[in-house]
Design a protein around this motif. Structure first.
Motif, PDB file in Angstrom:
ATOM      1  N   ASN A 271     -21.323  55.963  29.024  1.00 22.98           N
ATOM      2  CA  ASN A 271     -22.380  55.604  29.980  1.00 22.98           C
ATOM      3  C   ASN A 271     -23.444  54.730  29.312  1.00 22.98           C
ATOM      4  O   ASN A 271     -23.910  53.758  29.893  1.00 22.98           O
ATOM      5  CB  ASN A 271     -23.065  56.851  30.539  1.00 22.98           C
ATOM      6  N   LYS A 274     -22.031  51.384  29.110  1.00 25.58           N
ATOM      7  CA  LYS A 274     -21.801  50.813  30.445  1.00 25.58           C
ATOM      8  C   LYS A 274     -23.107  50.409  31.134  1.00 25.58           C
ATOM      9  O   LYS A 274     -23.169  49.365  31.778  1.00 25.58           O
ATOM     10  CB  LYS A 274     -21.084  51.881  31.269  1.00 25.58           C
ATOM     11  N   ILE A 302     -30.501  49.731  31.656  1.00 24.41           N
ATOM     12  CA  ILE A 302     -31.198  49.600  32.943  1.00 24.41           C
ATOM     13  C   ILE A 302     -32.104  50.798  33.258  1.00 24.41           C
ATOM     14  O   ILE A 302     -32.952  50.711  34.129  1.00 24.41           O
ATOM     15  CB  ILE A 302     -30.186  49.408  34.094  1.00 24.41           C
ATOM     16  N   GLY A 303     -31.906  51.905  32.550  1.00 24.51           N
ATOM     17  CA  GLY A 303     -32.769  53.068  32.767  1.00 24.51           C
ATOM     18  C   GLY A 303     -32.540  53.719  34.125  1.00 24.51           C
ATOM     19  O   GLY A 303     -31.753  53.246  34.939  1.00 24.51           O
ATOM     20  N   GLN A 318     -24.102  58.716  42.505  1.00 22.99           N
ATOM     21  CA  GLN A 318     -24.268  57.453  41.788  1.00 22.99           C
ATOM     22  C   GLN A 318     -25.499  56.762  42.345  1.00 22.99           C
ATOM     23  O   GLN A 318     -25.778  56.858  43.528  1.00 22.99           O
ATOM     24  CB  GLN A 318     -23.058  56.551  42.011  1.00 22.99           C
ATOM     25  N   ILE A 319     -26.188  56.051  41.482  1.00 22.43           N
ATOM     26  CA  ILE A 319     -27.350  55.314  41.967  1.00 22.43           C
ATOM     27  C   ILE A 319     -26.849  53.998  42.542  1.00 22.43           C
ATOM     28  O   ILE A 319     -26.141  53.262  41.868  1.00 22.43           O
ATOM     29  CB  ILE A 319     -28.337  55.038  40.820  1.00 22.43           C
ATOM     30  N   ILE A 332     -18.699  61.374  38.434  1.00 23.04           N
ATOM     31  CA  ILE A 332     -18.395  62.762  38.082  1.00 23.04           C
ATOM     32  C   ILE A 332     -18.610  63.062  36.600  1.00 23.04           C
ATOM     33  O   ILE A 332     -18.661  64.220  36.209  1.00 23.04           O
ATOM     34  CB  ILE A 332     -16.960  63.192  38.489  1.00 23.04           C
ATOM     35  N   TYR A 335     -21.758  65.143  35.949  1.00 28.26           N
ATOM     36  CA  TYR A 335     -21.596  66.459  36.561  1.00 28.26           C
ATOM     37  C   TYR A 335     -20.744  67.338  35.645  1.00 28.26           C
ATOM     38  O   TYR A 335     -21.103  68.482  35.337  1.00 28.26           O
ATOM     39  CB  TYR A 335     -20.941  66.314  37.938  1.00 28.26           C
ATOM     40  N   PHE A 360     -30.286  60.506  26.760  1.00 33.39           N
ATOM     41  CA  PHE A 360     -29.710  61.775  27.208  1.00 33.39           C
ATOM     42  C   PHE A 360     -29.741  62.739  26.042  1.00 33.39           C
ATOM     43  O   PHE A 360     -29.431  62.363  24.909  1.00 33.39           O
ATOM     44  CB  PHE A 360     -28.271  61.569  27.705  1.00 33.39           C
TER      45      PHE A 360
HETATM   46  P1  ADP Z   1     -20.336  57.125  36.845  1.00 29.48           P
HETATM   47  O1  ADP Z   1     -20.816  56.509  35.574  1.00 29.48           O
HETATM   48  O2  ADP Z   1     -18.871  57.244  36.936  1.00 29.48           O
HETATM   49  O3  ADP Z   1     -20.949  56.530  38.072  1.00 29.48           O
HETATM   50  P2  ADP Z   1     -21.734  59.526  35.936  1.00 29.48           P
HETATM   51  O4  ADP Z   1     -21.695  60.911  36.486  1.00 29.48           O
HETATM   52  O5  ADP Z   1     -21.360  59.354  34.510  1.00 29.48           O
HETATM   53  O6  ADP Z   1     -20.817  58.653  36.873  1.00 29.48           O
HETATM   54  O7  ADP Z   1     -23.195  58.960  36.145  1.00 29.48           O
HETATM   55  C1  ADP Z   1     -23.838  59.114  37.400  1.00 29.48           C
HETATM   56  C2  ADP Z   1     -24.835  57.999  37.628  1.00 29.48           C
HETATM   57  O8  ADP Z   1     -25.931  58.111  36.707  1.00 29.48           O
HETATM   58  C3  ADP Z   1     -24.268  56.622  37.383  1.00 29.48           C
HETATM   59  O9  ADP Z   1     -23.638  56.106  38.528  1.00 29.48           O
HETATM   60  C4  ADP Z   1     -25.502  55.823  36.996  1.00 29.48           C
HETATM   61  O10 ADP Z   1     -26.142  55.367  38.162  1.00 29.48           O
HETATM   62  C5  ADP Z   1     -26.403  56.829  36.320  1.00 29.48           C
HETATM   63  N1  ADP Z   1     -26.354  56.767  34.837  1.00 29.48           N
HETATM   64  C6  ADP Z   1     -25.605  57.529  34.001  1.00 29.48           C
HETATM   65  N2  ADP Z   1     -25.830  57.226  32.710  1.00 29.48           N
HETATM   66  C7  ADP Z   1     -26.761  56.243  32.712  1.00 29.48           C
HETATM   67  C8  ADP Z   1     -27.439  55.508  31.665  1.00 29.48           C
HETATM   68  N3  ADP Z   1     -27.188  55.715  30.366  1.00 29.48           N
HETATM   69  N4  ADP Z   1     -28.344  54.569  32.057  1.00 29.48           N
HETATM   70  C9  ADP Z   1     -28.603  54.351  33.364  1.00 29.48           C
HETATM   71  N5  ADP Z   1     -28.006  55.019  34.373  1.00 29.48           N
HETATM   72  C10 ADP Z   1     -27.105  55.954  34.066  1.00 29.48           C
END
Ligand code: ADP
Length: 369
Positions: A271, A274, A302-303, A318-319, A332, A335, A360
């Motif tokens: 993550n 990504k 991107i925070g 997801q955001i 997921i 979660y 995190f």
């Molecule tokens: P996925 O990455 O498959 O969408 P995750 O459960 O891993 O699912 O993450 C849920 C959501 O949290 C992501 O869709 C994203 O919007 C946000 N997110 C997770 N990790 C980060 C991060 N390091 N920086 C910014 N947003 C994050």
């Protein structure tokens, strides 16, 4: 003058009483005809008012419930959880608590209920805990069927994907012998995609196992620093854009499911990569106190805005916004990671500001020897 004003007062009063009566009737009708059951509880959790809808939901008449606690009507396995919710409600006036639990219907069947409690004991106009109860059995059964389907589908997908992986590796060995660089590079990409697919399928399988309470954990003592380095090495191998830096570490022995903790860490690292397309560094730290180990993963991406910071740990959350739409995923990973850490009695949380990267953190308790 005096007479007139008395007269006016006398005329006004019956009108306002009538208006009051009408308004009372309106609210009474709203509550009594409401699809949800509405219950008023006193500070001891005793039901003082129960709206008639309860009979449609649980088969009991309001009279059968008055003077008793709602906990008597909760399935024994869910009782503790509902009592805790009530305790939380008592502690913090003016909050709302939502619980999902099972209740036996008078006819012996089990109904799934959603209860929302609001503590209005300190509101002189109400002076009660207001509970709103609805039957969510259908939704729960649908969810269960969906989970079963996801479980079955991902299980079925595993066999073909395993043979795909096997054949790919076979071809890799053959082309390696023949020295066919181009074929090797293509196969290498194919292999990575297969790994990605395998991870997704495993995640879906895990989700359905969590839902059905079948996710197993195999705990063993191991060195957390070693695991962190191992996982970092693997994830580093998949990224050409980012450098993973271990800025702080200490050797610390934990007792946990090594693979599952590794899985949670992989999620955090992937993550971090990504969601920081404009950055090139991810910083990992591992420290320990007397009572717990602490791992953090910091990115410069991107925070996450405050309003999403709790929700991202929910299933499938997801955001979505104009800028974030471009990130593929199932929502997921976090979660699952959270479930894993919670099962080990640790905590997982995020510190972030939109646009300023995210950190995190997770902790794992240390066993006292
Ligand atoms: P996925 O990455 O498959 O969408 P995750 O459960 O891993 O699912 O993450 C849920 C959501 O949290 C992501 O869709 C994203 O919007 C946000 N997110 C997770 N990790 C980060 C991060 N390091 N920086 C910014 N947003 C994050």
């Amino acid at each position: 003058m005096e007479r007139i004003s008395t007269e006016a007062g006398e005329q006004e009063q019956p009108e306002s009483i009538e208006a009051l009566r009408q308004s009372e009737q309106l609210f009474r009708a709203l509550i009594e005809k409401s699809f949800d059951a509405i219950v008023l509880l006193d500070h001891q959790g005793i039901m003082r008012y129960v709206s008639p809808s309860i009979e449609r939901i649980l088969g009991h008449t309001p009279e059968e419930l008055l003077g008793r606690t709602p906990f008597e009507f909760v399935h024994p396995d869910d009782r503790e959880q509902t009592m805790q919710a009530f305790a939380a409600l008592m502690q913090d006036p003016a909050t709302s608590v939502t619980v999902e639990y099972r209740s036996p219907h008078k006819d012996g069947s089990i109904r799934w209920m959603e209860g929302v409690g609001t503590n209005l004991l300190h509101d002189p106009k109400v002076g009660a805990i207001v509970g709103n109860f609805r039957d969510i059995t259908e939704r729960k059964e649908l969810e269960q069927r969906k989970d079963e389907f996801i479980g079955m589908a991902s299980h079925e997908l595993k066999t073909p994907i395993t043979s795909l992986k096997g054949f790919t590796n076979l071809l890799q060995r053959r082309f390696l012998k023949e020295g066919d660089e181009e074929a090797l590079s293509l196969l290498d990409r194919m292999d990575k995609q297969i790994d990605k697919l395998t991870r997704l399928i495993n995640e879906m399988l895990d989700i359905s196992r969590i839902q059905t309470g079948k996710l197993e954990y195999h705990e063993e003592p191991f060195d957390l620093a070693q695991l962190v380095q191992e996982v970092m090495g693997n994830v580093q191998g998949t990224s050409r854009t980012h450098r993973l830096l271990l800025e702080e570490q200490t050797h610390v022995q934990v007792v946990a499911d090594r693979d599952r903790i590794g899985q949670a860490l992989i999620n955090l690292l992937t993550n971090a990569i990504k969601y920081s397309p404009g950055a090139d560094t991810v910083i990992i730290r591992l420290s320990a106190s007397e009572s717990e180990a602490h791992v953090s993963v910091q990115d410069f991406g991107i925070g996450i805005a405050r309003e999403h910071q709790q929700k991202i740990f929910e299933r499938f959350y997801q955001i979505t916004s104009a800028e974030e739409k471009t990130f593929a995923g199932l929502g997921i990973g976090l979660y699952l990671s959270n479930e894993i850490i919670k099962r080990h009695h640790g905590r997982l949380w995020v510190e972030s500001e939109k646009g300023k990267g995210a950190t995190f953190h997770f902790t794992l308790p240390l066993v006292n020897k």
